[in-house]
Design a protein around this motif. Structure first.
Motif, mmCIF file in Angstrom:
data_model
loop_
_atom_site.group_PDB
_atom_site.id
_atom_site.type_symbol
_atom_site.label_atom_id
_atom_site.label_comp_id
_atom_site.label_asym_id
_atom_site.label_seq_id
_atom_site.Cartn_x
_atom_site.Cartn_y
_atom_site.Cartn_z
ATOM 1 N N LYS A 1 32.830 -40.043 -5.151
ATOM 2 C CA LYS A 1 33.416 -41.100 -5.982
ATOM 3 C C LYS A 1 33.345 -40.729 -7.460
ATOM 4 C CE LYS A 1 34.798 -44.219 -3.060
ATOM 5 N NZ LYS A 1 36.185 -44.691 -3.018
ATOM 6 N N LYS A 2 32.204 -40.179 -7.837
ATOM 7 C CA LYS A 2 32.009 -39.776 -9.230
ATOM 8 C C LYS A 2 33.016 -38.687 -9.603
ATOM 9 C CE LYS A 2 28.782 -40.323 -12.571
ATOM 10 N NZ LYS A 2 27.953 -41.512 -12.819
ATOM 11 N N LEU A 3 33.152 -37.688 -8.711
ATOM 12 C CA LEU A 3 34.077 -36.579 -8.963
ATOM 13 C C LEU A 3 35.507 -37.080 -9.092
ATOM 14 C CD1 LEU A 3 32.776 -33.718 -6.645
ATOM 15 C CD2 LEU A 3 32.825 -33.752 -9.149
ATOM 16 N N ARG A 4 35.838 -38.079 -8.262
ATOM 17 C CA ARG A 4 37.200 -38.601 -8.292
ATOM 18 C C ARG A 4 37.360 -39.670 -9.376
ATOM 19 N NH1 ARG A 4 39.534 -38.125 -2.711
ATOM 20 N NH2 ARG A 4 40.579 -40.089 -3.072
ATOM 21 N N LYS A 5 36.297 -39.879 -10.128
ATOM 22 C CA LYS A 5 36.272 -40.860 -11.216
ATOM 23 C C LYS A 5 36.676 -42.244 -10.719
ATOM 24 C CE LYS A 5 36.720 -37.707 -15.070
ATOM 25 N NZ LYS A 5 36.925 -36.426 -14.404
ATOM 26 N N GLU A 6 36.217 -42.553 -9.502
ATOM 27 C CA GLU A 6 36.472 -43.880 -8.966
ATOM 28 C C GLU A 6 35.196 -44.701 -9.062
ATOM 29 O OE1 GLU A 6 37.888 -43.423 -4.979
ATOM 30 O OE2 GLU A 6 39.488 -42.069 -5.611
ATOM 31 N N MET B 1 28.452 -41.102 -3.201
ATOM 32 C CA MET B 1 28.352 -41.335 -4.649
ATOM 33 C C MET B 1 28.928 -40.159 -5.427
ATOM 34 S SD MET B 1 24.903 -43.519 -5.334
ATOM 35 C CE MET B 1 23.654 -42.572 -4.548
ATOM 36 N N ALA B 2 28.640 -38.950 -4.958
ATOM 37 C CA ALA B 2 29.115 -37.766 -5.669
ATOM 38 C C ALA B 2 30.633 -37.659 -5.627
ATOM 39 C CB ALA B 2 28.479 -36.512 -5.061
ATOM 40 N N LYS C 1 21.548 -47.313 -8.718
ATOM 41 C CA LYS C 1 22.231 -46.061 -8.377
ATOM 42 C C LYS C 1 21.336 -44.855 -8.687
ATOM 43 C CE LYS C 1 26.231 -46.702 -10.393
ATOM 44 N NZ LYS C 1 27.576 -46.453 -10.914
ATOM 45 N N THR D 1 20.009 -42.217 -5.974
ATOM 46 C CA THR D 1 20.238 -40.774 -6.098
ATOM 47 C C THR D 1 18.915 -40.017 -6.015
ATOM 48 O OG1 THR D 1 22.005 -41.366 -7.608
ATOM 49 C CG2 THR D 1 21.422 -39.036 -7.470
ATOM 50 N N ILE E 1 32.091 -46.684 -7.853
ATOM 51 C CA ILE E 1 31.268 -46.615 -6.643
ATOM 52 C C ILE E 1 31.079 -48.032 -6.111
ATOM 53 C CG2 ILE E 1 28.976 -46.072 -5.760
ATOM 54 C CD1 ILE E 1 28.904 -43.839 -7.896
#
Lengths: 243, 395, 156
Positions: free
Chosen positions: B218-223, B215-216, B308, B312, B225
């Motif tokens: 994906k979030k960092l890559r702005k993709e 999840m992290a 989500k 988390t 989830i």
């Protein structure tokens, strides 16, 4: 020096040979000592212990035991009949400087000297990852200081709390049963200095050792027998509350 | 004596195993857990978690590289540590560490990752320049053959490695449990359940870690989830957690019911010195709360956004709970006297070799390794194409 | 060769493993101490290292060689079983070189280490409340340390 050396020649033969070599600076030539002829242990005659701490001091002097750690120590038990299973135990500085006076009251007091039990099936040597600690052919649990990693696994595995990590050398240490003395025909420093004979070095392979007669005629126990360690520190008249 | 209550054997006052030894089973647990999650996809064909496959492998590798460091730092003579390879003592659980570690690192993790990434490595070799090109060339062992036949072979061998890898992962962490479980002198450790509890808690922590990382990242890559993927992981986490919790409770109930000679001492310890880390952190916050939260997501239909958040939260609580569990085993096992008559205190140092700062550094290090590995061997994106096409399902 | 056509990379990878494993064995042969395994899974020479340490307590046998007069006094008395260095301290240096004389002992401090009264001591063991017993006098005012019993002719 020469005078003393001459006199040493008439000592007990093994000790004399050893001393000769020790004095000559060649201890490697010393004893006619045969490992396979011995199986060492210790008799601790509990009722004889007066808690003077002589053994603790002697051990410290003989073996350079670091401050705050102990190769032998003395515990004083105070057991009251209301609370047999939870004795009150003290061992101030391992009993090195003796104990505060105990006052007569309902309970019973007694001293218990502790040390490495030189177990034949020792749980500490079992867990050593590299073979730095071992039971020697003559039945002494020893540590190879130059090989020990200092992982402290053996310290965890000893049920009796006999091992420690030397804070300066960073390797494990414990009672060596004064291996440097018994192989020269001397007794251990603690036995030598016990004023009441509460400790006696025993050689189970020597048929003339008084231990054989003693074991036949006394109530002798080892510590924590449920651990099945093959302990060779034999306690005479050990109280059931001792841990 | 300060910090001592009742009677300790005089050599017991100072603890032998510090926070670093807490970190060690925690880290190897993450490795084993992450690998087992990865193998679910490969061996049991759980297609929904495919997006995490490579990330899980890289996570396992990053943590695996750090696993021996706390042990090494804790040794009194680190320079002698190779003796474990040269003269391993067959009766010592610890002596096997070196071999189990090498086997798992090289034969399982590195081999599997290499086989899986070989095509990508060769492709990236062709695309890159300079130093990077050389690194990829070395990683490809200088052989750039990616013919269909070669890749087919890689896949077959990779599958076999994964099958071998599953028992190896169990071995790796089960044996860590055995290091503690086999110490008969210590009633807090000595239990045949210890290796089993360690394996299940390892899977719990590894699965939770990969779920959070996925999840992290994906979030960092702005993709977006892939929520189905996370749902599936959370489901596994839930079931694993129930097994883990049951085992731990079995151990606890057994101890309480038998109430042997050590019980009074251990019971007192749990109610005093370990109360916060055992009852509050490990059991209430670190186990019951995440099980409850995950249970809610299994029972009720909840919006993806909230799911989500729940995942988390429960993932973080899980990791904290498992860390607390390792703490309670390692530190707890040294707080009471083997005479059962007293207790000592663990004073964590700050800047020493075995202090808190080193522990924090070691906890961060795997993430640095992971960042480098993810850069070198991208786990997502177009290079993933030869696997199943990534489902573009977001929330 | 045909067999290596699509498997070459695997052989290269396997070769790395072989090299790694072999180097461990080679290193092992070089590094492991010679006496390792002589008696068991440990360095056999360690036994000698341990046995070679010098002693600090000479042992009463060494003392008795020269101090024959004391031996006579002591064996007749209550302290027959107490070895010399139990009170006098470690004296291997003195045994080695008799001119290296040990310090005189202070009986006021020494004797109470054993004989201070405590309910924890065995009942038959002679013990005193030092202050009441001697009124501050040093023990050797009345008792000879090597033969302490007064009734047995030990009084000065």
């Amino acid at each position: 020096m020469n005078v003393s050396r001459r006199y040493f020649m008439i000592l007990v033969p093994a000790a004399a040979v050893a001393w000769e070599s020790v004095l000559a600076g060649t201890p490697e030539d010393s004893p006619n000592y045969k490992m396979q002829d011995h199986w060492w242990g210790m008799l601790i005659d509990t009722p004889k212990c007066i808690g003077c701490g002589n053994c603790v001091r002697a051990c410290e002097a003989e073996n350079d035991v670091p401050e705050g750690f102990f190769r032998t120590w003395v515990e004083r038990y105070h057991v009251t009949d209301e609370n047999m299973e939870n004795p009150e135990v003290i061992s101030p500085e391992g009993g090195k400087h003796g104990f505060p006076a105990a006052k007569e009251d309902e309970g019973k007091y007694f001293f218990v000297p502790k040390m490495c039990n030189h177990c034949a099936d020792s749980p500490c040597t079992q867990v050593c990852p590299v073979g730095a600690t071992f039971v020697s052919p003559d039945g002494v649990v020893l540590i190879d200081q130059s090989y020990c990693l200092g992982c402290a696994y053996c310290v965890q595995a000893c049920p009796y709390g006999c091992r420690y990590i030397n804070p300066e050398k960073h390797s494990a240490e414990k009672c060596t049963l004064c291996y440097h003395r018994i192989t020269k025909g001397l007794t251990t420093a603690c036995c030598e200095n016990c004023p009441t004979g509460a400790r006696q070095l025993v050689d189970l392979k020597n048929p003339k050792d008084p231990i054989h007669a003693f074991l036949k005629t006394h109530s002798v126990q080892v510590l924590k027998p449920q651990m099945a360690t093959g302990a060779k520190a034999f306690y005479n008249e050990l109280d059931g509350s001792v841990r | 004596m300060p910090g001592v209550e009742g009677f300790m054997y005089p050599n017991e006052v100072e603890l032998q195993w510090s926070v670093l030894i807490v970190l060690y089973p925690f880290i190897t647990g993450l490795v084993a857990g992450a690998f087992i999650l990865a193998s679910l996809e490969r061996v049991f064909h759980v297609v929904t978690i495919k997006p995490t496959y490579r990330l899980a492998l890289l996570t396992a590798l990053s943590f695996m590289l750090v696993a021996p460091l706390p042990l090494q730092l804790h040794l009194g003579h680190p320079e002698r540590s190779l003796e474990m390879y040269f003269t391993p003592h067959s009766s010592s659980a610890m002596a096997m560490f070196g071999f189990v570690y090498l086997w798992y690192l090289m034969a399982v993790l590195v081999t599997e990752i290499w086989l899986d990434y070989r095509k990508d490595i060769v492709e990236m070799y062709h695309k890159s320049t300079g130093l990077l090109k050389m690194i990829y060339w070395l990683m490809a062992t200088g052989n750039l053959n990616i013919s269909p036949r070669a890749l087919e072979l890689d896949d077959k061998i990779g599958y076999t490695i994964t099958v071998i890898g599953i028992p190896s992962a169990f071995l790796l962490h089960g044996y860590v449990g055995f290091i503690f479980g086999s110490i008969k002198a210590n009633p807090w450790w000595s239990s045949p359940l210890m290796p089993v509890v360690f394996i299940f808690s390892a899977m719990v922590s590894g699965v939770a870690a990969v779920m959070l990382l996925f999840m992290a990242v994906k979030k960092l890559r702005k993709e977006a989830i892939d929520i189905h993927c996370v749902d599936t992981i959370a489901k596994y986490l839930f079931y694993l957690f129930i097994v883990d919790f049951s085992l731990e409770m079995l151990d606890l109930i057994h101890r309480i019911y038998e109430a042997d000679e050590s019980f009074r001492s251990l019971d007192f310890m749990v109610h005093s010195r370990l109360f916060f880390s055992q009852i509050v952190l490990q059991i209430c916050l670190g186990t019951l709360t995440p099980i409850l939260l995950l249970g809610i997501t299994q029972l009720f239909k909840i919006r993806a956004g909230i799911r989500k958040a729940i995942y988390t939260t429960s993932g973080l609580l899980t990791l904290m709970g498992i860390f607390a569990m390792r703490w309670n085993v390692v530190i707890g096992g040294q707080l009471f006297s083997k005479s059962f008559l007293g207790y000592t205190t663990y004073k964590m140092a700050l800047v020493t070799k075995e202090g808190l700062l080193v522990a924090i550094a070691l906890a961060i290090l795997p993430f640095i390794f992971l960042t480098i590995l993810v850069k070198l061997l991208p786990p997502f994106g177009e290079n993933d194409a030869h696997h199943a096409p990534q489902p573009a399902i977001g929330d | 060769m045909a067999i290596f056509k699509d498997t070459g990379h695997l052989f290269r990878f396997a070769a790395l493993f072989v090299v790694g494993t072999t180097s461990i064995f080679v290193l092992r042969a070089i590094v492991t101490p010679k006496s390792f395994g002589q008696y068991g899974h440990y360095r056999g020479a360690a036994l000698k290292d341990l046995a070679d340490r010098p002693v600090k307590y000479a042992g009463h046998q060494a003392c008795e060689v020269c101090h024959t007069d004391i031996v006579t006094t002591k064996t007749a008395g209550k302290h027959a079983g107490v070895n010399c260095e139990a009170c006098h301290g470690p004296l291997a240096k003195h045994a080695d070189d008799p001119s290296n004389t040990p310090a005189k002992l202070d009986t006021a401090v020494l004797c109470v280490k054993c004989h201070a009264a405590s309910a924890a001591k065995p009942k038959g063991f002679p013990q005193v409340q030092a202050d009441d017993h001697s009124g501050g006098l040093a023990c050797d005012t009345c008792h000879k340390p090597h033969d302490p019993a007064i009734a047995a002719g030990g009084a000065k």
